[in-house]
Design a protein around this motif. Structure first.
Motif, short mmCIF file in Angstrom:
data_model
loop_
_atom_site.label_atom_id
_atom_site.label_comp_id
_atom_site.label_asym_id
_atom_site.label_seq_id
_atom_site.Cartn_x
_atom_site.Cartn_y
_atom_site.Cartn_z
N GLY A 169 0.77 -1.25 0.00
CA GLY A 169 0.00 0.00 0.00
C GLY A 169 0.80 1.30 0.00
O GLY A 169 0.24 2.37 -0.22
N PHE A 170 2.12 1.20 0.26
CA PHE A 170 2.92 2.44 0.26
C PHE A 170 3.27 2.83 -1.17
O PHE A 170 3.74 2.00 -1.95
N THR A 171 3.09 4.09 -1.48
CA THR A 171 3.49 4.56 -2.82
C THR A 171 4.95 5.01 -2.82
O THR A 171 5.64 4.83 -3.82
N ALA A 172 5.39 5.64 -1.73
CA ALA A 172 6.73 6.24 -1.76
C ALA A 172 7.32 6.31 -0.36
O ALA A 172 6.59 6.32 0.64
N PHE A 173 8.64 6.39 -0.32
CA PHE A 173 9.37 6.62 0.93
C PHE A 173 10.05 7.97 0.83
O PHE A 173 10.66 8.29 -0.19
N ARG A 202 23.16 10.31 0.96
CA ARG A 202 23.40 8.95 1.43
C ARG A 202 22.10 8.31 1.91
O ARG A 202 21.81 7.14 1.61
N ALA A 203 21.29 9.07 2.65
CA ALA A 203 20.02 8.51 3.14
C ALA A 203 19.12 8.11 1.97
O ALA A 203 18.47 7.06 1.99
N ILE A 204 19.11 8.94 0.94
CA ILE A 204 18.31 8.62 -0.26
C ILE A 204 18.83 7.33 -0.91
O ILE A 204 18.06 6.43 -1.25
N ALA A 205 20.15 7.26 -1.08
CA ALA A 205 20.73 6.12 -1.80
C ALA A 205 20.51 4.82 -1.02
O ALA A 205 20.14 3.79 -1.60
N VAL A 206 20.71 4.87 0.30
CA VAL A 206 20.52 3.64 1.09
C VAL A 206 19.05 3.22 1.01
O VAL A 206 18.72 2.04 0.85
N ALA A 207 18.14 4.19 1.11
CA ALA A 207 16.70 3.86 1.03
C ALA A 207 16.39 3.20 -0.31
O ALA A 207 15.65 2.21 -0.37
N ARG A 208 16.95 3.74 -1.38
CA ARG A 208 16.64 3.17 -2.72
C ARG A 208 17.09 1.70 -2.80
O ARG A 208 16.44 0.88 -3.44
N LEU A 209 18.21 1.40 -2.12
CA LEU A 209 18.71 0.04 -2.20
C LEU A 209 18.01 -0.90 -1.22
O LEU A 209 17.77 -2.07 -1.54
N MET A 210 17.66 -0.43 -0.05
CA MET A 210 17.03 -1.30 0.96
C MET A 210 15.56 -1.55 0.62
O MET A 210 15.04 -2.64 0.84
N LEU A 211 14.87 -0.52 0.13
CA LEU A 211 13.40 -0.62 -0.04
C LEU A 211 13.08 -1.10 -1.46
O LEU A 211 12.53 -0.37 -2.28
N ASP A 212 13.41 -2.36 -1.70
CA ASP A 212 13.27 -2.90 -3.05
C ASP A 212 11.81 -3.10 -3.46
O ASP A 212 11.51 -3.35 -4.62
N ASN A 213 10.88 -2.97 -2.50
CA ASN A 213 9.46 -3.12 -2.85
C ASN A 213 8.71 -1.78 -2.81
O ASN A 213 7.49 -1.76 -2.85
N PHE A 214 9.44 -0.69 -2.73
CA PHE A 214 8.84 0.65 -2.85
C PHE A 214 9.12 1.17 -4.27
O PHE A 214 10.27 1.18 -4.70
N HIS A 270 8.75 4.28 -5.32
CA HIS A 270 9.29 5.64 -5.40
C HIS A 270 10.04 6.06 -4.14
O HIS A 270 9.61 5.75 -3.02
N VAL A 271 11.14 6.77 -4.35
CA VAL A 271 11.87 7.41 -3.24
C VAL A 271 11.86 8.91 -3.55
O VAL A 271 12.30 9.34 -4.63
N LYS A 272 11.34 9.66 -2.58
CA LYS A 272 11.09 11.08 -2.84
C LYS A 272 12.02 11.96 -2.02
O LYS A 272 12.30 11.67 -0.85
N THR A 273 12.47 13.04 -2.62
CA THR A 273 13.26 14.03 -1.89
C THR A 273 12.38 15.25 -1.62
O THR A 273 11.66 15.71 -2.52
N PHE A 274 12.41 15.73 -0.37
CA PHE A 274 11.54 16.84 0.04
C PHE A 274 12.40 18.09 0.13
O PHE A 274 13.11 18.32 1.11
N TRP A 275 12.35 18.91 -0.93
CA TRP A 275 13.31 20.02 -1.05
C TRP A 275 13.13 21.07 0.03
O TRP A 275 14.07 21.79 0.35
N ILE A 276 11.92 21.16 0.59
CA ILE A 276 11.69 22.16 1.64
C ILE A 276 12.69 21.95 2.79
O ILE A 276 13.14 22.90 3.41
#
Ligand code: V47
Length: 382
Positions: free
Chosen positions: A254-258, A283-295, A297-303
């Motif tokens: 059910g999750f669309t993005a992290f 680094r946090a983005i890259a690790v998330a992209r690799l660990m969360l293989d069932n997500f 989308h990985v989103k960056t929050f520019w604010i």
């Protein structure tokens, strides 16, 4: 040739990355030890190459963005989380609360300006009951039927449930029937008993947060997930957080993005901490992209990270930038005001300059097509 374009099978500076690369290519899932090695590696560019490869396999050269507005309906909150600079205790100076008329007007303005989504969250208000939030949803739906309303963190949902003595799943169902479109991922912070006790003691913990999202997924609401990093948590706790989310996602899908959230210390009880650097962010983005293989989308929050770091994150695993936010109150970077806007032109420039193609999406990641002042969603409208 930039670092991220370098052929991905070239040597890594860190043998741990060579081992993880082989595991990824063999289709194996990364575990706690792998995640900790990724946070520890001195070869940040090597990590970025791995994450960028995964990202490109999923999304090619597309980078998503959406046109949204954030509405923070009150800063009055019965909690006192140490990392939060947004809350005011009930009755304290500086507290504000928008009336339903004001909230509907803000949604109407967002709709008129072409937003496809409003993202509505607020403090835990001591006086309002569930019917107030249900009315908020139904009045927005009546005023702006096309606007997707992404609202209320799991923490707010548990609060509504408690103050109205109504089970969580019933709360979600009533809100959904009134117009709630999906749940945002805030309030997760870091899934760790230790961090919980230290910086957000009275807030509901891991099990509750996850149970609300599972309940939402059960009744057909999608949601996102976040992690607040760069305060008192350890890299191991970050990895464990991602693994908890991956486990739920295996069950529900059910999750669309992290969205990793960069901790902004200014004005909080943790203002003495330095907060994350740009390299911590990517680094946090890259690790998330690799660990969360069932997500997907990985989103960056520019604010929170700033626009330039978010652009860089697109080459380190992120495929999505949130968003063309207009008002955002929870954090103000570098003394900026509450009006924080990224224009569509600037968004396109940041994405194109990273060698990617900008695609506007709606909340559910359907392509948005704009024509003569109106918009439609590509895969449901011919
Ligand atoms: O829940 C609070 C965090 C969250 C601070 O779901 C802080 O798509 C940094 O959840 N520094 C709200 N963060 C924002 C959020 C969010 C943002 C963008 C997209 C999505 C999504 C969700 O901000 C809060 C809390 O976790 N927060 N204080 C702070 N000082």
């Amino acid at each position: 040739m930039s670092v991220v374009d370098t052929p991905t099978r070239s040597a890594f500076l860190d043998p741990a990355l060579t081992r993880i690369d082989a595991r990824l290519e063999a289709g194996q899932r990364l575990d706690q030890a792998d995640g900790e090695a990724l946070f520890a590696t001195p070869d940040l560019h090597g990590l970025g190459r791995l994450a960028n490869r995964v990202r490109r396999r999923r999304h090619g050269d597309v980078a998503y963005y959406n046109i949204n507005r954030h509405i923070n309906y009150t800063n009055v909150c019965v909690l006192r989380c140490k990392f939060c600079s947004f809350y005011r205790r009930p009755g304290a100076e500086g507290g504000y609360q928008f009336s339903l008329d004001q909230i509907v007007e803000q949604a109407r303005q967002a709709d008129a300006a072409g937003a496809t989504e409003v993202h509505i969250v607020g403090g835990l208000h001591p006086d309002w009951r569930l019917d107030h939030y249900v009315e908020m949803m139904s009045r927005i739906r009546a005023a702006c039927p096309r606007l997707h309303v992404k609202a209320f963190t799991a923490i707010e949902i548990v609060h509504f449930s408690r103050v109205s003595k109504t089970p969580v799943e019933r709360v979600l169902t009533l809100l959904k029937e009134a117009g709630l479109g999906s749940l945002p991922g805030g309030g997760a912070e870091v899934f760790s008993e230790r961090v919980h006790a230290e910086v957000f003691k009275n807030k509901v913990g891991t099990e509750h947060w996850l149970a609300v999202h599972e309940a939402a997924h059960r009744i057909g609401l999608r949601s996102t997930a976040t992690m607040l990093y760069g305060h008192v948590e350890t890299p191991g706790e970050r990895v464990a957080h991602m693994l908890r989310l991956r486990h739920v996602q295996d069950r529900t899908g059910g999750f669309t993005a992290f969205i990793p959230l960069h901790f902004v210390p200014d004005g909080s009880e943790l203002a003495h901490l330095p907060g994350p650097t740009a390299l911590d962010d990517i680094r946090a983005i890259a690790v998330a992209r690799l660990m969360l293989d069932n997500f997907d989308h990985v989103k960056t929050f520019w604010i929170m990270t700033g626009q330039k770091t978010s652009q860089l994150a697109l080459l380190y695993g992120a495929d999505d930038i949130d968003g063309t936010v207009v008002f955002y109150d929870i954090t103000h970077r570098n003394g900026s005001g509450t009006h924080q806007e990224m224009t569509v032109e600037r968004m396109h420039r940041l994405i194109r300059n990273a060698g990617l193609t900008p695609v506007e999406r709606d909340t559910l990641y359907r392509r948005v097509i704009r024509d003569k002042g109106t918009w439609r969603v590509a895969d449901i409208v011919a």
